[in-house]
Design a protein around this motif. Structure first.
Motif, mmCIF file in Angstrom:
data_model
loop_
_atom_site.group_PDB
_atom_site.id
_atom_site.type_symbol
_atom_site.label_atom_id
_atom_site.label_comp_id
_atom_site.label_asym_id
_atom_site.label_seq_id
_atom_site.Cartn_x
_atom_site.Cartn_y
_atom_site.Cartn_z
ATOM 1 N N GLY A 80 9.508 -9.495 5.979
ATOM 2 C CA GLY A 80 10.630 -9.907 6.832
ATOM 3 C C GLY A 80 11.936 -9.226 6.436
ATOM 4 N N ILE A 81 12.182 -9.147 5.123
ATOM 5 C CA ILE A 81 13.388 -8.455 4.644
ATOM 6 C C ILE A 81 13.339 -6.997 5.088
ATOM 7 N N GLU A 82 12.126 -6.416 5.005
ATOM 8 C CA GLU A 82 11.969 -5.003 5.383
ATOM 9 C C GLU A 82 12.295 -4.762 6.860
ATOM 10 N N ILE A 83 11.997 -5.743 7.714
ATOM 11 C CA ILE A 83 12.343 -5.606 9.134
ATOM 12 C C ILE A 83 13.863 -5.501 9.291
ATOM 13 N N ILE A 84 14.605 -6.367 8.568
ATOM 14 C CA ILE A 84 16.066 -6.346 8.657
ATOM 15 C C ILE A 84 16.613 -5.059 8.039
ATOM 16 N N ARG A 85 16.152 -4.754 6.821
ATOM 17 C CA ARG A 85 16.660 -3.617 6.052
ATOM 18 C C ARG A 85 16.400 -2.283 6.765
ATOM 19 N N ALA A 118 16.788 -9.058 15.521
ATOM 20 C CA ALA A 118 18.189 -9.274 15.891
ATOM 21 C C ALA A 118 19.087 -9.206 14.651
ATOM 22 N N LEU A 119 18.599 -9.780 13.527
ATOM 23 C CA LEU A 119 19.357 -9.689 12.274
ATOM 24 C C LEU A 119 19.431 -8.244 11.796
ATOM 25 N N GLY A 120 18.349 -7.495 11.992
ATOM 26 C CA GLY A 120 18.348 -6.069 11.651
ATOM 27 C C GLY A 120 19.442 -5.344 12.401
ATOM 28 N N ALA A 133 30.326 -22.128 7.776
ATOM 29 C CA ALA A 133 29.449 -21.700 8.873
ATOM 30 C C ALA A 133 28.384 -20.737 8.357
ATOM 31 N N GLN A 134 28.805 -19.816 7.489
ATOM 32 C CA GLN A 134 27.882 -18.798 6.971
ATOM 33 C C GLN A 134 26.720 -19.433 6.201
ATOM 34 N N ARG A 135 27.011 -20.483 5.435
ATOM 35 C CA ARG A 135 25.953 -21.162 4.681
ATOM 36 C C ARG A 135 24.898 -21.742 5.630
ATOM 37 N N HIS A 136 25.346 -22.279 6.764
ATOM 38 C CA HIS A 136 24.379 -22.824 7.721
ATOM 39 C C HIS A 136 23.587 -21.722 8.412
ATOM 40 N N LEU A 137 24.262 -20.608 8.699
ATOM 41 C CA LEU A 137 23.552 -19.479 9.305
ATOM 42 C C LEU A 137 22.490 -18.938 8.344
ATOM 43 N N LEU A 138 22.850 -18.884 7.059
ATOM 44 C CA LEU A 138 21.883 -18.363 6.091
ATOM 45 C C LEU A 138 20.705 -19.323 5.912
ATOM 46 N N SER A 163 22.271 -6.724 13.720
ATOM 47 C CA SER A 163 23.624 -7.138 13.314
ATOM 48 C C SER A 163 23.984 -6.592 11.931
ATOM 49 N N HIS A 164 22.986 -6.351 11.072
ATOM 50 C CA HIS A 164 23.254 -5.874 9.718
ATOM 51 C C HIS A 164 23.223 -4.346 9.610
ATOM 52 N N SER A 165 22.926 -3.661 10.695
ATOM 53 C CA SER A 165 22.739 -2.200 10.642
ATOM 54 C C SER A 165 24.068 -1.460 10.511
ATOM 55 N N LEU A 178 32.909 -7.968 1.686
ATOM 56 C CA LEU A 178 32.349 -8.146 3.033
ATOM 57 C C LEU A 178 32.597 -9.552 3.579
ATOM 58 N N PHE A 179 32.826 -10.508 2.680
ATOM 59 C CA PHE A 179 32.920 -11.910 3.097
ATOM 60 C C PHE A 179 34.335 -12.475 2.998
ATOM 61 N N VAL A 180 35.351 -11.604 2.797
ATOM 62 C CA VAL A 180 36.718 -12.150 2.607
ATOM 63 C C VAL A 180 37.211 -12.935 3.818
ATOM 64 N N ASN A 212 19.336 -21.030 8.126
ATOM 65 C CA ASN A 212 18.430 -20.685 9.222
ATOM 66 C C ASN A 212 17.797 -19.298 9.037
ATOM 67 N N GLY A 213 18.599 -18.352 8.533
ATOM 68 C CA GLY A 213 18.087 -16.992 8.326
ATOM 69 C C GLY A 213 16.921 -16.961 7.349
ATOM 70 N N ILE A 214 17.064 -17.698 6.230
ATOM 71 C CA ILE A 214 15.961 -17.747 5.253
ATOM 72 C C ILE A 214 14.755 -18.429 5.886
ATOM 73 N N MET A 215 15.019 -19.467 6.698
ATOM 74 C CA MET A 215 13.899 -20.129 7.397
ATOM 75 C C MET A 215 13.166 -19.126 8.289
HETATM 76 C C1 HEM Z 1 25.638 -12.463 8.616
HETATM 77 C C2 HEM Z 1 21.122 -13.558 7.266
HETATM 78 C C3 HEM Z 1 21.236 -9.973 3.995
HETATM 79 C C4 HEM Z 1 26.001 -9.611 4.696
HETATM 80 C C5 HEM Z 1 24.392 -13.030 8.570
HETATM 81 C C6 HEM Z 1 23.891 -14.050 9.476
HETATM 82 C C7 HEM Z 1 22.645 -14.368 9.088
HETATM 83 C C8 HEM Z 1 22.325 -13.541 7.928
HETATM 84 C C9 HEM Z 1 21.683 -15.385 9.724
HETATM 85 C C10 HEM Z 1 24.638 -14.636 10.663
HETATM 86 C C11 HEM Z 1 24.051 -14.126 11.974
HETATM 87 C C12 HEM Z 1 24.542 -12.756 12.336
HETATM 88 O O1 HEM Z 1 25.763 -12.555 12.302
HETATM 89 O O2 HEM Z 1 23.712 -11.908 12.695
HETATM 90 C C13 HEM Z 1 20.744 -12.642 6.304
HETATM 91 C C14 HEM Z 1 19.414 -12.539 5.736
HETATM 92 C C15 HEM Z 1 19.453 -11.527 4.828
HETATM 93 C C16 HEM Z 1 20.801 -11.001 4.818
HETATM 94 C C17 HEM Z 1 18.224 -13.426 6.111
HETATM 95 C C18 HEM Z 1 18.352 -10.985 3.940
HETATM 96 C C19 HEM Z 1 17.237 -10.498 4.362
HETATM 97 C C20 HEM Z 1 22.555 -9.605 3.862
HETATM 98 C C21 HEM Z 1 23.055 -8.701 2.861
HETATM 99 C C22 HEM Z 1 24.412 -8.637 3.034
HETATM 100 C C23 HEM Z 1 24.743 -9.466 4.176
HETATM 101 C C24 HEM Z 1 22.186 -7.962 1.830
HETATM 102 C C25 HEM Z 1 25.468 -7.894 2.268
HETATM 103 C C26 HEM Z 1 25.280 -7.117 1.263
HETATM 104 C C27 HEM Z 1 26.307 -10.293 5.858
HETATM 105 C C28 HEM Z 1 27.616 -10.290 6.479
HETATM 106 C C29 HEM Z 1 27.523 -11.121 7.609
HETATM 107 C C30 HEM Z 1 26.137 -11.608 7.658
HETATM 108 C C31 HEM Z 1 28.849 -9.520 5.979
HETATM 109 C C32 HEM Z 1 28.641 -11.463 8.613
HETATM 110 C C33 HEM Z 1 29.601 -12.455 8.005
HETATM 111 C C34 HEM Z 1 30.715 -12.811 8.972
HETATM 112 O O3 HEM Z 1 30.416 -13.189 10.127
HETATM 113 O O4 HEM Z 1 31.873 -12.712 8.563
HETATM 114 N N1 HEM Z 1 23.419 -12.747 7.649
HETATM 115 N N2 HEM Z 1 21.546 -11.696 5.726
HETATM 116 N N3 HEM Z 1 23.598 -10.037 4.644
HETATM 117 N N4 HEM Z 1 25.454 -11.086 6.582
HETATM 118 FE FE1 HEM Z 1 23.520 -11.360 6.181
#
Ligand code: HEM
Length: 132
Positions: free
Chosen positions: A124-129, A74-76, A48-53, A78-80, A40-42, A55-58
């Motif tokens: 919070g995780i449950e909201i996204i998941r 909103a994260l829910g 950039a992703q490290r900085h986004l995360l 984008s991850h759906s 998923l991350f290739v 903030n996401g954990i915050m």
């Molecule tokens: C992107 C947070 C769980 C895969 C992002 C972004 C944030 C974030 C802040 C960037 C903003 C966005 O694009 O919407 C989180 C948090 C998680 C979580 C707080 C846990 C609750 C996961 C999981 C996976 C995942 C479980 C994969 C198994 C990705 C991918 C992107 C992303 C593939 C996009 C990367 C790209 O732009 O190339 N996540 N995430 N995330 N996340 Fe997560």
């Protein structure tokens, strides 16, 4: 006053979140847990992703402290399945990688801190998941 889970978590994250290497090791560990997740991350800019995360954990921590869930919804989205298509079972691996990395970086981490993290950020995780 007794420390609540959210206080413990807030302080624990404060001891880790300014260290870039924390997020490097988190993603190494998380991607190491599954080839599907690594794939998923290739094409991702991991700096950039490290900085986004960071903030996401915050956002998860702030939600535990009573902040509204707008950002988590909103994260829910984008991850759906119509977004990054992050399967619900992968959040377990995500949480385990987070706890393991916290153990590594937070010098005051104990079993109690781990429990506080799991309890505090579960909603919070449950909201996204659950937006899947
Ligand atoms: C992107 C947070 C769980 C895969 C992002 C972004 C944030 C974030 C802040 C960037 C903003 C966005 O694009 O919407 C989180 C948090 C998680 C979580 C707080 C846990 C609750 C996961 C999981 C996976 C995942 C479980 C994969 C198994 C990705 C991918 C992107 C992303 C593939 C996009 C990367 C790209 O732009 O190339 N996540 N995430 N995330 N996340 Fe997560």
């Amino acid at each position: 006053m007794e420390n609540t889970d959210s206080d413990i978590v807030f302080q624990s994250y404060g001891r880790c979140c300014n260290n870039e290497q924390f997020f490097v090791d988190f993603y190494d560990r998380f991607m190491g847990s599954s080839a599907e997740i690594r794939a998923l991350f290739v094409d991702t800019d991991m700096t950039a992703q490290r900085h986004l995360l960071r903030n996401g954990i915050m956002q998860l921590v702030l939600h535990a402290r009573g902040m509204p869930d707008t950002k988590l919804r909103a994260l829910g989205c984008s991850h759906s399945r119509t977004g990054f298509n992050i399967r619900p079972e992968w959040y377990l691996l995500w949480l385990d990688a987070l706890i393991a990395t916290l153990w590594q970086y937070d010098p005051h981490f104990t079993e109690d801190t781990a429990g506080a993290w799991r309890r505090a950020i579960a909603p919070g995780i449950e909201i996204i998941r659950s937006a899947y």
